[in-house]
Design an enzyme around this catalytic site. Structure first.
Site, mmCIF file in Angstrom:
data_model
loop_
_atom_site.group_PDB
_atom_site.id
_atom_site.type_symbol
_atom_site.label_atom_id
_atom_site.label_comp_id
_atom_site.label_asym_id
_atom_site.label_seq_id
_atom_site.Cartn_x
_atom_site.Cartn_y
_atom_site.Cartn_z
ATOM 1 C CD GLU A 1 -23.577 -39.424 -39.528
ATOM 2 O OE1 GLU A 1 -22.938 -40.453 -39.810
ATOM 3 O OE2 GLU A 1 -23.036 -38.329 -39.315
ATOM 4 C CE LYS B 1 -24.347 -40.843 -48.969
ATOM 5 N NZ LYS B 1 -24.088 -42.128 -48.368
ATOM 6 C CE LYS C 1 -20.321 -37.886 -36.730
ATOM 7 N NZ LYS C 1 -20.582 -38.801 -37.838
ATOM 8 C CB THR D 1 -7.018 -47.791 -47.865
ATOM 9 O OG1 THR D 1 -6.466 -46.491 -47.985
ATOM 10 C CG2 THR D 1 -6.540 -48.669 -48.988
ATOM 11 C CE LYS D 2 -6.077 -52.177 -42.790
ATOM 12 N NZ LYS D 2 -5.523 -51.050 -42.029
ATOM 13 C CE LYS E 1 -16.231 -34.288 -44.948
ATOM 14 N NZ LYS E 1 -16.595 -35.176 -43.815
ATOM 15 C CG HIS F 1 -21.553 -34.927 -46.688
ATOM 16 N ND1 HIS F 1 -20.631 -35.116 -47.696
ATOM 17 C CD2 HIS F 1 -21.052 -35.571 -45.603
ATOM 18 C CE1 HIS F 1 -19.623 -35.828 -47.221
ATOM 19 N NE2 HIS F 1 -19.850 -36.115 -45.962
ATOM 20 N N GLY G 1 -4.454 -46.981 -44.150
ATOM 21 C CA GLY G 1 -5.476 -46.377 -43.287
ATOM 22 C C GLY G 1 -6.864 -46.988 -43.391
ATOM 23 C CG HIS H 1 -19.202 -40.114 -49.156
ATOM 24 N ND1 HIS H 1 -18.810 -39.306 -48.141
ATOM 25 C CD2 HIS H 1 -20.215 -40.857 -48.671
ATOM 26 C CE1 HIS H 1 -19.555 -39.554 -47.067
ATOM 27 N NE2 HIS H 1 -20.426 -40.503 -47.364
HETATM 28 P P1 NDP Z 1 -6.233 -42.503 -41.205
HETATM 29 O O1 NDP Z 1 -6.123 -41.622 -40.018
HETATM 30 O O2 NDP Z 1 -6.534 -43.932 -41.034
HETATM 31 O O3 NDP Z 1 -4.896 -42.262 -42.037
HETATM 32 C C1 NDP Z 1 -4.559 -42.891 -43.255
HETATM 33 C C2 NDP Z 1 -3.095 -43.169 -43.296
HETATM 34 O O4 NDP Z 1 -2.350 -41.970 -43.368
HETATM 35 C C3 NDP Z 1 -2.579 -43.881 -42.062
HETATM 36 O O5 NDP Z 1 -2.767 -45.251 -42.192
HETATM 37 C C4 NDP Z 1 -1.126 -43.482 -42.026
HETATM 38 O O6 NDP Z 1 -0.363 -44.462 -42.684
HETATM 39 C C5 NDP Z 1 -1.052 -42.219 -42.866
HETATM 40 N N1 NDP Z 1 -0.579 -41.106 -42.053
HETATM 41 C C6 NDP Z 1 -0.954 -40.784 -40.792
HETATM 42 N N2 NDP Z 1 -0.294 -39.687 -40.378
HETATM 43 C C7 NDP Z 1 0.523 -39.334 -41.384
HETATM 44 C C8 NDP Z 1 1.455 -38.300 -41.564
HETATM 45 N N3 NDP Z 1 1.694 -37.405 -40.619
HETATM 46 N N4 NDP Z 1 2.118 -38.235 -42.743
HETATM 47 C C9 NDP Z 1 1.872 -39.129 -43.721
HETATM 48 N N5 NDP Z 1 1.014 -40.141 -43.602
HETATM 49 C C10 NDP Z 1 0.327 -40.233 -42.456
HETATM 50 O O7 NDP Z 1 -7.282 -41.798 -42.166
HETATM 51 P P2 NDP Z 1 -8.469 -42.445 -42.956
HETATM 52 O O8 NDP Z 1 -7.973 -43.586 -43.761
HETATM 53 O O9 NDP Z 1 -9.599 -42.613 -42.043
HETATM 54 O O10 NDP Z 1 -8.865 -41.223 -43.910
HETATM 55 C C11 NDP Z 1 -8.056 -40.797 -44.967
HETATM 56 C C12 NDP Z 1 -8.602 -39.485 -45.497
HETATM 57 O O11 NDP Z 1 -9.935 -39.686 -45.905
HETATM 58 C C13 NDP Z 1 -8.643 -38.383 -44.443
HETATM 59 O O12 NDP Z 1 -8.373 -37.188 -45.076
HETATM 60 C C14 NDP Z 1 -10.077 -38.414 -43.945
HETATM 61 O O13 NDP Z 1 -10.488 -37.161 -43.474
HETATM 62 C C15 NDP Z 1 -10.809 -38.794 -45.238
HETATM 63 N N6 NDP Z 1 -12.077 -39.452 -44.970
HETATM 64 C C16 NDP Z 1 -12.133 -40.616 -44.259
HETATM 65 C C17 NDP Z 1 -13.329 -41.242 -44.041
HETATM 66 C C18 NDP Z 1 -13.394 -42.548 -43.306
HETATM 67 O O14 NDP Z 1 -14.503 -43.101 -43.204
HETATM 68 N N7 NDP Z 1 -12.284 -43.080 -42.792
HETATM 69 C C19 NDP Z 1 -14.611 -40.673 -44.548
HETATM 70 C C20 NDP Z 1 -14.434 -39.481 -45.325
HETATM 71 C C21 NDP Z 1 -13.201 -38.897 -45.526
HETATM 72 P P3 NDP Z 1 1.204 -44.699 -42.371
HETATM 73 O O15 NDP Z 1 1.414 -44.412 -40.935
HETATM 74 O O16 NDP Z 1 1.382 -46.142 -42.735
HETATM 75 O O17 NDP Z 1 1.892 -43.780 -43.275
HETATM 76 C C1 BG6 Z 2 -18.401 -38.320 -43.577
HETATM 77 C C2 BG6 Z 2 -18.326 -37.695 -42.227
HETATM 78 O O1 BG6 Z 2 -17.972 -37.410 -44.543
HETATM 79 O O2 BG6 Z 2 -19.759 -38.666 -43.840
HETATM 80 C C3 BG6 Z 2 -18.837 -38.662 -41.174
HETATM 81 O O3 BG6 Z 2 -16.982 -37.369 -41.951
HETATM 82 C C4 BG6 Z 2 -20.232 -39.094 -41.515
HETATM 83 O O4 BG6 Z 2 -18.817 -38.075 -39.895
HETATM 84 C C5 BG6 Z 2 -20.292 -39.612 -42.928
HETATM 85 O O5 BG6 Z 2 -20.589 -40.137 -40.617
HETATM 86 C C6 BG6 Z 2 -21.712 -39.876 -43.341
HETATM 87 O O6 BG6 Z 2 -21.700 -40.544 -44.557
HETATM 88 P P1 BG6 Z 2 -22.866 -41.572 -44.901
HETATM 89 O O7 BG6 Z 2 -22.574 -41.981 -46.292
HETATM 90 O O8 BG6 Z 2 -22.781 -42.682 -43.891
HETATM 91 O O9 BG6 Z 2 -24.134 -40.795 -44.760
#
Ligand code: NDP
Ligand code: BG6
Length: 519
Positions: free
Chosen positions: A241, A207, A365, A42-43, A173, A265, A39, A203
């Protein structure tokens, strides 16, 4: 919103900095198992953060990362994907990557018990290769809707067991979407993990500048005596933001700004500003004090929310010189969506220190600029002895704690202009957080990952704090979701503005103004 009075102020620079007093840190060997490793998080965050810690020798020599996800890719392609992601994040280093890449593993799984058992065997094998022993961090980075079922499979496959080492679970979260769902998740978590094993991420706590609120208040003797209702007129906490919802419409349509920013936050920052000093700087004691702030929050009710909460949504506009779509035009958003992307709220902490001091919180936002800051606005002088001399009223003093970007602390006061005439001007004493410091600066994810490896829970949310924040916010969530007659007004604001004009009026009714970002 308007600029704070005074516009650009002359700046008084802080003198040479003294020596730093630092705490030494070292982490245990461990495996880091990421669930949902294909997801976005991770990246964009986790891998770049782990690579940075590795490059800076902050990880134990015994460590490896095991990515788990349903996507059926080979370990080699996972490494290639992660290399690209880390390069994109910046600060790449080929030599360090050579070593780091060898510690990256991947195992496709559907998270069933059987499949996770196999993942566990794979992990045990890699633990021998990389000498990590039995310590492991299980990092949940999937959509929150599957947290509970994955936790059940983790437990039944034996991944949660602590056989000759520690097991910690990190939960991203949002932790639930309301009090009820948060409690349900909590039930599953506590069935299989002890509280000391659970690391709930916010997160913002990672900070540096948020942690620094504590240092600023409690490592100095000059601020604490005036950090109370006798001297402080009001406090503002703003998280503004300029970005919109990016590609997260699905999530945001369900969340809105109150769940996305306030429940976590904003309230966490508030807890640092409002807390009492613990007698010792230890995780549980600091967390106790932060929870006490939540306990003292004046309960919200529908009537008070009518006057104390402004909700807004952005419409088309221009941000940083580029045209920006309105929220309802964003991909994946319902064309009639009533979800709020902005909120401003007034709250009170009912205790001796803060009785009667309003806290104004605002976040949104697609606003004019990105800044997060705390403004402590002091009371005006008790008697205006210069009133016959200066035409304008003398404004109050303020401490501004800029959390991001351009991290700094500023003290605003007044001084006489040099020269023969009696002129007063506003000046700013300004401390740039990283000026004069040449060491490594950790970003929020680097810090929280590091703390998880060393087992320090100070910057994570404890179960009682998590429940209390949901419980306190519930009336606001219900109110914000009312539709039809009597429902709260959704105030529209142009993308690239400071928010809806109603938010100006809201604070203006109290004779105050929002303080915005100033260099
Ligand atoms: P993604 O939507 O990119 O999902 C992560 C991975 O979860 C996907 O690559 C997928 O991998 C897997 N996934 C999707 N649906 C399912 C399912 N039904 N069952 C099992 N695995 C599933 O999420 P993010 O990486 O953006 O976020 C991950 C977590 O971190 C979330 O809870 C998000 O709220 C939280 N978060 C994210 C932030 C961000 O900036 N991205 C910021 C703060 C919090 P695959 O299909 O390969 O299994
Ligand atoms: C995340 C929210 O938790 O925090 C995002 O889901 C928001 O919507 C982000 O943009 C803000 O974080 P930062 O570190 O960029 O202020």
């Amino acid at each position: 919103m308007q600029e704070s009075p005074g516009g650009h102020h002359p700046t008084v620079k802080i003198g040479k900095l003294g020596p730093s007093l630092c705490e030494e840190i070292s982490s245990d060997p461990c495996a880091i198992v990421i669930f949902g490793a294909s997801g976005d998080l991770t990246k964009r965050k986790l891998l770049p953060a782990l690579f940075c810690l590795f490059r800076n020798k902050l990880l134990s020599k015994g460590f490896f990362i095991l990515g788990l996800a349903r996507t059926d890719i080979s370990e080699e392609s996972f490494r290639t994907d992660m290399e690209k992601a880390v390069k994109k994040a910046g600060n790449f280093d080929h030599v360090a990557w050579e070593e780091f890449g060898k510690r990256l593993h991947y195992f496709p799984t559907d998270y069933s018990e059987g499949s996770l058992r196999k993942a566990r065997e794979y992990m045990d094998d890699k633990a021998l290769t990389h000498s990590t022993g039995r310590n492991r961090i299980l990092y949940l980075s999937t959509p929150p809707s599957v947290y509970s079922s994955i936790i059940e499979s983790i437990a039944s496959s034996g991944l949660a067991s602590e056989d000759g080492g520690w097991t910690r679970i990190v939960i991203e979260k949002p932790y639930g979407r309301d009090l009820e769902s948060a409690r349900a998740l909590e039930k599953t978590v506590e069935k299989h993990f002890r509280e000391e094993q659970v690391f709930r991420i916010d997160h913002y706590l990672g900070k540096d500048t948020v942690q620094n609120i504590m240092m600023f208040r409690f490592a100095n003797s000059i601020f604490e005596p005036i950090w109370n209702r006798h001297f402080i007129d009001h406090v503002q906490i703003t998280a503004s933001e300029s970005l919109g919802i990016e590609k997260r419409a699905g999530y945001y349509e369900e969340a809105g700004v109150l769940r996305d920013m306030f429940q976590n936050h904003m309230l966490q920052v508030l807890s640092f500003v409002g807390m009492e000093p613990p007698s010792v700087y230890k995780s549980e004691m600091v967390r106790d004090e932060r929870v006490k702030v939540f306990r003292a929050l004046r309960p919200l009710d529908r009537e008070s929310l009518r006057d104390n909460l402004v909700l807004g949504q952005y419409v088309e506009g221009e941000v940083n010189g580029k045209s920006a779509r309105g929220y309802r035009e964003e991909d994946g958003v319902n064309r009639r969506s009533a979800v709020s992307t902005f909120a401003a709220m007034k709250l009170f902490i009912d205790n001796w220190r803060w009785q009667g001091v309003p806290f104004y919180l605002r976040s949104g936002k697609r606003l004019k600029s990105r800044f997060t800051q705390v403004t402590i606005q002091f009371r005006a002088v008790p008697h205006q002895m210069f009133s016959g001399i200066f035409e304008e009223e003398i404004g109050p003093n303020a401490v501004i704690i800029r959390i991001q970007p351009d991290e700094r602390i500023q003290l605003k006061f007044h001084a006489k202009n040099p020269g023969s005439r009696m002129c007063l001007r506003d000046v700013v004493m300004d401390f740039g957080y990283t000026e004069g410091y040449e060491g490594l600066v950790l970003d929020a994810y680097e810090r929280v990952l590091m703390d998880c490896m060393i087992g320090d829970k100070m910057l994570f949310i404890r179960s009682d704090a998590m429940e209390m924040s949901w419980e306190w916010l519930s009336p606001a969530l219900d109110y914000s979701e009312e539709r039809g007659q009597g429902a709260p007004e959704l105030c529209l604001y142009r993308a690239g503005s400071y928010g809806p004009v109603e938010a100006e009026r809201f604070i203006g009714r109290d004779g105050r103004k929002w303080v915005n970002y100033e260099r």
